[in-house]
Scaffold this motif. Structure first.
Motif, PDB file in Angstrom:
ATOM      1  N   ILE A  56     -18.691  13.268  21.591  1.00  0.00           N
ATOM      2  CA  ILE A  56     -18.023  12.876  20.352  1.00  0.00           C
ATOM      3  C   ILE A  56     -17.015  11.766  20.634  1.00  0.00           C
ATOM      4  O   ILE A  56     -16.932  10.775  19.890  1.00  0.00           O
ATOM      5  CB  ILE A  56     -17.348  14.094  19.694  1.00  0.00           C
ATOM      6  CG1 ILE A  56     -18.402  15.079  19.196  1.00  0.00           C
ATOM      7  CG2 ILE A  56     -16.443  13.671  18.547  1.00  0.00           C
ATOM      8  CD1 ILE A  56     -17.839  16.383  18.680  1.00  0.00           C
ATOM      9  N   MET A  75     -22.331  10.669  17.016  1.00  0.00           N
ATOM     10  CA  MET A  75     -21.138  11.402  16.643  1.00  0.00           C
ATOM     11  C   MET A  75     -21.482  12.611  15.776  1.00  0.00           C
ATOM     12  O   MET A  75     -20.999  13.719  16.012  1.00  0.00           O
ATOM     13  CB  MET A  75     -20.155  10.498  15.901  1.00  0.00           C
ATOM     14  CG  MET A  75     -18.835  11.196  15.581  1.00  0.00           C
ATOM     15  SD  MET A  75     -17.597  10.109  14.890  1.00  0.00           S
ATOM     16  CE  MET A  75     -18.322   9.674  13.328  1.00  0.00           C
ATOM     17  N   SER A  78     -23.465  15.298  17.775  1.00  0.00           N
ATOM     18  CA  SER A  78     -22.569  16.020  18.677  1.00  0.00           C
ATOM     19  C   SER A  78     -21.680  16.987  17.907  1.00  0.00           C
ATOM     20  O   SER A  78     -21.418  18.114  18.358  1.00  0.00           O
ATOM     21  CB  SER A  78     -21.701  15.046  19.458  1.00  0.00           C
ATOM     22  OG  SER A  78     -22.483  14.174  20.209  1.00  0.00           O
ATOM     23  N   ALA A  79     -21.201  16.575  16.749  1.00  0.00           N
ATOM     24  CA  ALA A  79     -20.361  17.452  15.936  1.00  0.00           C
ATOM     25  C   ALA A  79     -21.161  18.651  15.434  1.00  0.00           C
ATOM     26  O   ALA A  79     -20.654  19.785  15.411  1.00  0.00           O
ATOM     27  CB  ALA A  79     -19.775  16.668  14.770  1.00  0.00           C
TER      28      ALA A  79
END
Length: 104
Positions: A56, A75, A78-79
């Motif tokens: 992230i 991003m 990954s979140a």
């Protein structure tokens, strides 16, 4: 109820209220080996959702420096991975805490 079982279960249940802090305190404050084992397991399980954090941070740095200009896939993926891992760890810690309390 035995105090060591309650303290061991609280190490697992702390994922909801104290995170990493309670297992650390229980590990260093307790002299009982069973509590130390459960505190270490709980602490390691509380750290599992932090695995995607470097991804992230890298994705945010790429986006801040101009990036590709498109949708930040790294991003968001990954979140989402972090949220899924957090949910799995929450369920696992609740199950382990209940098992520790039910040991005869």
């Amino acid at each position: 109820m035995d105090t060591k079982r309650i303290l061991s279960a609280l190490c697992y249940f702390s994922v909801m209220f104290a995170g990493i802090l309670f297992p650390l305190v229980a590990y260093f404050a307790s002299e009982n080996e069973d509590v130390k084992v459960h505190a270490k397991k709980a602490l390691l399980s509380h750290l599992i959702p932090l695995i995607p954090l470097p991804l992230i941070l890298i994705a945010v740095l790429i986006d801040m420096s101009g990036g590709t200009g498109g949708f930040p896939v790294l991003m968001f993926s990954s979140a989402i991975l972090m949220v899924i891992l957090s949910f799995i760890v929450l369920i696992w810690n609740l199950v382990k805490g209940i098992k520790v309390l039910n040991i005869k």
